[in-house]
Design a protein around this motif. Sequence first.
Motif, PDB file in Angstrom:
ATOM      1  N   LEU A   1       0.861  -1.165   0.000  1.00  0.00           N
ATOM      2  CA  LEU A   1       0.000   0.000   0.000  1.00  0.00           C
ATOM      3  C   LEU A   1       0.906   1.226   0.000  1.00  0.00           C
ATOM      4  N   GLN A   2       0.767   2.029  -1.013  1.00  0.00           N
ATOM      5  CA  GLN A   2       1.619   3.209  -1.152  1.00  0.00           C
ATOM      6  C   GLN A   2       0.759   4.453  -0.951  1.00  0.00           C
ATOM      7  N   ALA A   3       0.970   5.102   0.182  1.00  0.00           N
ATOM      8  CA  ALA A   3       0.220   6.317   0.492  1.00  0.00           C
ATOM      9  C   ALA A   3       1.024   7.540   0.091  1.00  0.00           C
TER      10      ALA A   3
ATOM     11  N   CYS B   1      -3.893   6.221  -2.080  1.00  0.00           N
ATOM     12  CA  CYS B   1      -3.403   4.944  -1.561  1.00  0.00           C
ATOM     13  C   CYS B   1      -3.460   3.950  -2.711  1.00  0.00           C
TER      14      CYS B   1
ATOM     15  N   ILE C   1     -10.516  -0.309   1.634  1.00  0.00           N
ATOM     16  CA  ILE C   1      -9.391   0.545   2.001  1.00  0.00           C
ATOM     17  C   ILE C   1      -9.900   1.577   2.993  1.00  0.00           C
TER      18      ILE C   1
ATOM     19  N   TRP D   1      -8.838   4.883   5.607  1.00  0.00           N
ATOM     20  CA  TRP D   1      -7.868   5.887   6.014  1.00  0.00           C
ATOM     21  C   TRP D   1      -7.982   6.094   7.518  1.00  0.00           C
TER      22      TRP D   1
ATOM     23  N   THR E   1      -6.591   2.149  -6.753  1.00  0.00           N
ATOM     24  CA  THR E   1      -6.161   3.306  -5.976  1.00  0.00           C
ATOM     25  C   THR E   1      -7.375   3.949  -5.318  1.00  0.00           C
TER      26      THR E   1
ATOM     27  N   TYR F   1      -2.690   7.199   7.451  1.00  0.00           N
ATOM     28  CA  TYR F   1      -2.321   5.860   7.004  1.00  0.00           C
ATOM     29  C   TYR F   1      -3.491   5.235   6.264  1.00  0.00           C
ATOM     30  N   CYS F   2      -3.170   4.448   5.254  1.00  0.00           N
ATOM     31  CA  CYS F   2      -4.219   3.645   4.647  1.00  0.00           C
ATOM     32  C   CYS F   2      -4.038   2.187   5.075  1.00  0.00           C
TER      33      CYS F   2
ATOM     34  N   GLY G   1      -0.241   1.027   4.875  1.00  0.00           N
ATOM     35  CA  GLY G   1       0.679   1.848   4.113  1.00  0.00           C
ATOM     36  C   GLY G   1       1.638   2.542   5.061  1.00  0.00           C
TER      37      GLY G   1
END
Length: 122
Positions: free
Chosen positions: A4-6, A22, A34, A36, A78, A95-96, A113
């Motif tokens: 997971l890329q935040a 994310c 997903i 947050w 995403t 954070y996700c 993430g």
Amino acid sequence: EVQLQASGGGLVQSGGSLRLSCAASGFDFDDFTIGWFRQAPGKEREGVSCIRERDGSSTYADSVKARFTISRDAAANTVYLQMNSLKPEDTAVYYCHADIRTNGVWRQGDYWGQGTEVTVSS
């Protein structure tokens, strides 16, 4: 490997906007959610919003309703969090988190993430 890329955090003045992203990758799924979360200095992590990939249903914390909007790009796996009318109390690391369902079974893993920092100046 689930990744997971935040991204998208930054410094903004009160009343401004930011959009967090994310990007999820590295897993097969038939559904996922997903969420947050955010953690302000000295405070516990709290849920902000989440969205389900399959039908786009979403939920929001009362503190962000009508200001934040969560959405998804299914093709890109995403999820976005559009944050408007930001307040100093929105300052936190965001954070996700993913819950993943594969072959009809929700995985037991805890996928986070790396966090993206949001600072809202007054």
